[in-house]
Write a protein that holds these residues in place. Sequence first.
Motif: not given
Ligand SMILES: [Zn+2]
Length: 286
Positions: A22, A43, A46
Amino acid sequence: MATEDMLMEHRWQAGDTEPVCCCVCDLPGEPLYSRPPFGVVRCRVCRLVFVSPRLTETALQRLYDQPAYFEGGVYGTQSPRSPAMMLQRAWTTGRLREIGAHRAPPGRLLEIGSGYGLFLTAASDAGWQVRGVELSRTGVEHSRTARQLDVFCGQLAQAPVDPADVVCFWDTLEHVPDPLEFLRQVRLRLAPEGIFALSIPYFSSLPSRILRSKWWTLKPEQHIWHLTPATLQLIAARAGLVITSVLTSPLRFANAGRTDSLVAIGRALPLTHAAGPVETEKGAVQ
Ligand SMILES: [Zn+2]
């Protein structure tokens, strides 16, 4: 197009790919879809969706250098009266109008991923002083010779850091190796009071949610980051930018007929609000 894309996808081997993390959290993603030799992952911190493994930089350059990459779409040998070109003109007109509502010409407009130079030519006709950045050597050659446009050939990070009043990138952010670094590079090029404008397919769109791994825009060889309005705002903030308007309606000219794409406009955040690394990099470059 769908059949051609599938054929292209099948030409790639595992050796053409590499795993990535990520771009915000530097963590590997959790698997969502498998499209060998590619994977679509998310991810867990996030929620950013991205392709891993994905094509290596060398393999990507080979893809964009194929003249066929632009054929069959809205570029190259298409007749001006073809439906694809009419749609392209609607987008161009609508996008210039959206930009004009925030920042009227004259001024300096930089397009990143300028392809064959269609938008730059229209922007120039609308009163902007235009420049482009394009990775495809075929696109750059056409822009320079057939349209007499000032286009830099290569990645944005290698392009001159001249300020622009408008920086735009249409259907480009999903292709770049690191969208966070790309947006930081955009910020470096924004003149005071400058704005940026972009279009991008989005992962939370209805077609993406219904069709899942069969979504026609998934294209894991080229679309290596899949954003949503929320993750776009997150990456923008990390780059010292803020999205001020998002348009998703397929009825608006700027996004005509597109049920899975959005057009967004934004500006730079004041430096005190920007994430730390942006201030350091800005200081280092200027
Ligand atoms: Zn992330």
